[in-house]
Scaffold this motif. Sequence first.
Motif, mmCIF file in Angstrom:
data_model
loop_
_atom_site.group_PDB
_atom_site.id
_atom_site.type_symbol
_atom_site.label_atom_id
_atom_site.label_comp_id
_atom_site.label_asym_id
_atom_site.label_seq_id
_atom_site.Cartn_x
_atom_site.Cartn_y
_atom_site.Cartn_z
ATOM 1 N N ALA A 41 2.808 11.308 8.396
ATOM 2 C CA ALA A 41 2.471 11.786 7.056
ATOM 3 C C ALA A 41 3.655 11.518 6.146
ATOM 4 O O ALA A 41 4.803 11.508 6.591
ATOM 5 C CB ALA A 41 2.157 13.274 7.081
ATOM 6 N N GLN A 78 9.774 8.690 4.909
ATOM 7 C CA GLN A 78 9.014 9.823 4.400
ATOM 8 C C GLN A 78 9.645 10.294 3.089
ATOM 9 O O GLN A 78 10.805 9.997 2.789
ATOM 10 C CB GLN A 78 9.013 10.973 5.428
ATOM 11 N N TYR A 83 0.889 4.291 4.597
ATOM 12 C CA TYR A 83 -0.153 4.947 5.402
ATOM 13 C C TYR A 83 -1.497 4.404 4.962
ATOM 14 O O TYR A 83 -1.951 4.792 3.885
ATOM 15 C CB TYR A 83 -0.088 6.461 5.223
ATOM 16 N N PRO A 142 -8.666 13.301 -2.292
ATOM 17 C CA PRO A 142 -7.727 13.700 -1.237
ATOM 18 C C PRO A 142 -7.226 15.139 -1.344
ATOM 19 O O PRO A 142 -7.314 15.773 -2.394
ATOM 20 C CB PRO A 142 -6.554 12.734 -1.468
ATOM 21 N N SER A 171 -1.749 15.228 1.813
ATOM 22 C CA SER A 171 -2.154 14.050 2.579
ATOM 23 C C SER A 171 -2.312 12.837 1.682
ATOM 24 O O SER A 171 -2.647 12.960 0.504
ATOM 25 C CB SER A 171 -3.475 14.328 3.300
ATOM 26 N N GLU A 172 -2.077 11.682 2.260
ATOM 27 C CA GLU A 172 -2.367 10.444 1.542
ATOM 28 C C GLU A 172 -3.871 10.174 1.626
ATOM 29 O O GLU A 172 -4.519 10.552 2.595
ATOM 30 C CB GLU A 172 -1.581 9.283 2.158
ATOM 31 N N LYS A 210 -7.270 8.752 2.512
ATOM 32 C CA LYS A 210 -7.630 7.967 3.690
ATOM 33 C C LYS A 210 -8.208 6.620 3.286
ATOM 34 O O LYS A 210 -8.771 6.470 2.196
ATOM 35 C CB LYS A 210 -8.635 8.726 4.537
ATOM 36 N N LYS A 254 0.705 10.632 -5.732
ATOM 37 C CA LYS A 254 0.499 10.140 -4.367
ATOM 38 C C LYS A 254 1.236 8.808 -4.212
ATOM 39 O O LYS A 254 1.532 8.128 -5.202
ATOM 40 C CB LYS A 254 -1.000 9.922 -4.103
#
Lengths: 291, 317
Positions: free
Chosen positions: A75, A99, A110, B86, B90-91, B93, B113
């Motif tokens: 993450a 990160q 990611y 989102p 979290s990024e 998906k 983000k």
Amino acid sequence: MSADRNAYWAGVADEVYGLADSSVNVEELPERSNDECVAYGVQYQGIGGYPLFAYLTLPRGDGPYVPLFQATGYASVVGVPTRERSVKYAVFAPCHRGQRLADSGYQAAYPGLLTDGLPGASSYVWRSVVADSLRAIDVFLGRPEVDGSRLAIAGNDLGALLASLRPDVKSLLVVTPLLLLDGPGRASGTFAYPLQEYNDFHRTYGNQWGEALETLSLYDPIGGATDIFANTMIACVSGEKSAADFLAATIPGGAEVYVNIGRGFIDHAAQENWLADATGAPRTPGPFLPR
Amino acid sequence: MITSDPSLFTSSVVKPDDFDQYWADTLGATDTVPLNPRLTPDEMRSTDEIEVFEARYDSYGDIEIAGWYARPRNFAGKLPGYLFVPGYVSEPKLPNDLALRGYAAFSAAPRGKLRSNSVFNPGYPGLLAHNITKREEYGYRGFYMDAVQAFDFLAGLDEVDETRIGVQGGSQGGALTLLVASLRPDQVACGSAGAPYLCSMMDSAALTHSYPYEEINDYLRIHPEHESAVRETLDLHDIHNFVDRIRCPMIVSVGMRDDVVPPETGFAVFDQIGSTDKKFYSYEDCGHDAGTGDGHVAIVDAFMDSHLSPIAVGGAA
């Protein structure tokens, strides 16, 4: 652990050991502190002089405290440790390079992080991720507030790899998702990220897949499981159970495999209570405040 | 009012007198920025069955926003659209799973983000309290517009049937689902909001020590004299005040032991939803997962499929 594996990780350990005298800066974060615990920002260097960051929280009191090291997950964000943990453990939550808060020279993607730098074992970015984690453990145990004889690690299966490289880990809580444990093998049965990254790499760079598999085998905790001496729980989902069982059976002292029932409050309590019992910390109410 | 029965909770949120005008002005300012949608194929993430693209568009304040777009490789006619919004940390998906289910799927990365943070980057923790005492400069003002623009991006694609676009997400994604359905009430065909965040925000901060709401507590611990200004800003951006505009079918789920998003606030916002076609799911012994491990994923999938009719796509990865 095989000879090749031993040599590979010994090289990493040597590089990390070379940072032993490098500077560490600890600064209180008043806005993240409260009446029960104090939060700090810790700045230190990783291999190659890379600037790293971690959150450190300590209960308000005299200590020393059980040191709980939170292994980094897949993450971009590493959060401030939870109040639930911060009131009873010294908690170290490091960011590995890439990160947020440790992204001045490298920004992880990611998807992308899991296969960045493959196929070579020396270029694979997780070599630095692991090195950053080992350095973070050293920084953490250098704090006078912690009882280094009671080191605990919690996190995804990176935590199991770290425990195989650090015989001083006494308690190990591995939680889902499992990324490294038979990662390429389990990826063949899914299209969900992050494991899908392995499939993407295989499909795109088929001629490099053999070398990539050799590299990834160095990161599979199963290869170092005989060197894990921690009291261990592996908390997984049902689809990960066979891999978790295999890891548990390979750890000399065995491990408890807990399969999540899918109700987060109960699963969370099972894991946190196990961790408290394993470390000798008190069981405390979960994060859901009484009404 | 906080009670031992979450369903009896009464939100303290007040709708500001200028709420409608503020958001009309914000949407108007957003409309002045050309969307400028761009798609770049990502061959590494594409397969025999689906095509994946990196997406870019421009939004409120002339900020470039990123996203992922995925669609079946082979299709005839129009595809149903599926906007995935989102969570907080979290990024977004990569929605290959949704493309494999037969959707033209867009996954947005609102400002802050990764890939959308070159100008605006308050961090985590950080976003919830960013400019929290400056109502017109609050971080979520533009962030909300990025989600609305993501819907417009998807609706504007030639291959997407603009009458069959749904929105779905959990936590902050649940909040954004309700927001987009509120601000595009005649276009959103259906929505699914799990554990919706950003509802009854001041009440939520009083009900938890967990982040992100703890950011509000952190701020007020240092600046207690700013409480009224904080409340004013949050009321203006509270999802609770938007949802009476929703007209589409909507499902909402909560975990009854959720420390991140107090379940009380889910009950309260559900009551305010304007649509008569709505259903509420509460999950005992669940936390912020809000039933996703306890059967709710299948309910969401069936609900979205029933309203959007995705095409059949052969094979898997």
